[in-house]
Design a protein around this motif. Sequence first.
Motif, PDB file in Angstrom:
ATOM      1  N   ALA A  97       0.598  -1.114   0.116  1.00 63.43           N
ATOM      2  CA  ALA A  97       0.287  -0.225   0.176  1.00 63.43           C
ATOM      3  C   ALA A  97       0.544   1.661  -0.001  1.00 63.43           C
ATOM      4  O   ALA A  97       0.326   2.394  -0.723  1.00 63.43           O
ATOM      5  N   VAL A  98       1.899   1.566   0.967  1.00 71.47           N
ATOM      6  CA  VAL A  98       2.974   2.132   0.471  1.00 71.47           C
ATOM      7  C   VAL A  98       3.421   2.645  -0.269  1.00 71.47           C
ATOM      8  O   VAL A  98       3.728   3.714  -0.893  1.00 71.47           O
ATOM      9  N   ARG A  99       4.151   1.319  -0.678  1.00 70.01           N
ATOM     10  CA  ARG A  99       5.367   1.342  -2.080  1.00 70.01           C
ATOM     11  C   ARG A  99       3.819   1.719  -3.499  1.00 70.01           C
ATOM     12  O   ARG A  99       4.879   2.678  -4.240  1.00 70.01           O
ATOM     13  N   ASP A 100       3.376   0.439  -3.256  1.00 69.17           N
ATOM     14  CA  ASP A 100       2.627   1.391  -4.459  1.00 69.17           C
ATOM     15  C   ASP A 100       0.929   1.996  -5.319  1.00 69.17           C
ATOM     16  O   ASP A 100       0.754   2.436  -6.344  1.00 69.17           O
ATOM     17  N   LEU A 101       0.276   2.322  -3.805  1.00 69.95           N
ATOM     18  CA  LEU A 101      -0.410   3.427  -3.694  1.00 69.95           C
ATOM     19  C   LEU A 101       0.716   4.685  -2.729  1.00 69.95           C
ATOM     20  O   LEU A 101      -0.659   5.732  -3.841  1.00 69.95           O
ATOM     21  N   GLY A 102       1.757   5.040  -2.908  1.00 75.80           N
ATOM     22  CA  GLY A 102       1.893   6.212  -1.641  1.00 75.80           C
ATOM     23  C   GLY A 102       0.803   6.775  -1.482  1.00 75.80           C
ATOM     24  O   GLY A 102       0.950   8.168  -1.000  1.00 75.80           O
ATOM     25  N   VAL A 103       0.027   6.135  -0.533  1.00 76.93           N
ATOM     26  CA  VAL A 103      -1.037   6.798   0.781  1.00 76.93           C
ATOM     27  C   VAL A 103      -0.174   7.020   1.931  1.00 76.93           C
ATOM     28  O   VAL A 103       0.805   6.953   2.401  1.00 76.93           O
ATOM     29  N   GLU A 104      -0.860   8.142   2.640  1.00 75.77           N
ATOM     30  CA  GLU A 104      -0.040   8.804   3.787  1.00 75.77           C
ATOM     31  C   GLU A 104      -0.731   8.651   5.837  1.00 75.77           C
ATOM     32  O   GLU A 104      -1.030   8.675   5.653  1.00 75.77           O
TER      33      GLU A 104
END
Length: 328
Positions: free
Chosen positions: A205-212
């Motif tokens: 999620a952090v790597r592929d979607l760039g969510v905060e």
Amino acid sequence: MSVAALPKVELHLHHEGAAPPAFIRQLAHEKKIDLSRIFRADSTYEFRDFAHFLLVYDAACEVLQTPEDFRRLTLAILEESAANGVVYTETFVSPDFCGGGDLKAWQEYVHAIHEAGDEAERKFGITMRSVVTCIRHRGPDLARLSAHCAAETAGDRIVGFGMGGNEGMGKQGDFAWSFDCAREAGLRLTTHAGEFGGPDSVRDAVRDLGVERLGHGVRAIEDADLVHELADRGIVLEVCPGSNVVLGLYPDIAAHPIQRLREAGVKVTVSTDDPPFFHTTMAREYEMLNAAFGWEEPDFAEINKTALHAAFCDEDTRARVAQRLETS
């Protein structure tokens, strides 16, 4: 003041999933739809596990057919949230349930929802903002429709984009186009990860979607390096302890990792997820955390400060809510 009475900020609340059972039963009666199969004898929602929960959730949504239904629903859930001390909430709203991804229909639903939100703010003193969500188990193509709807209605009330649904279906990266579309429209990003999907889903999620922010994210505790990464990057977890216990991730609140995540420097917040399904409220979540970990007013003040800082609202709204937290 008891911890249950403290003012609260909630970042993870599914709009349809917050529907009181009595409200859904009344709508079903009005529309002559038989939903008896989704209720227990005591009139609460009945489900066996997460997969069955998703089916019951969809069944309850069968009666939510018009913008007027969502206007009434919005008033009902915000009145309940305000009664439990919530002064600011972000609810997850899906175009799948509001017009089936058709932009014109979606705009009508959005107008009804936010008209009710304004009324609730006047009546109950609660501010609502919306995070548009795609549904993972319905696939990337329908997610694109949701992202388009989100992008076209982005503004002071539609403030974010995210993804819910079954983590076992597809990968986070399958939905990158939708998240890029929402990002380009100025929306901020969150997604469900680290609930049933484990630590790898958090990394994806952090790597592929760039969510905060991450919905749940608690399974990160199983990977020490990942915990450090979340802390270092300031990723905020929308933690829903009661939900996690009811759905079987942990046997009880005392076994929940929210305290360990917090001690490791991860930014955690507290929410209810789908409160009537999981027999909880924000007041109840505070009471459980107080009993399990000894959290007192200063702890919850810190949690709310983290949540408000992570909220997707504009700065004027943030300042207004901060004042309510200080004076309530």
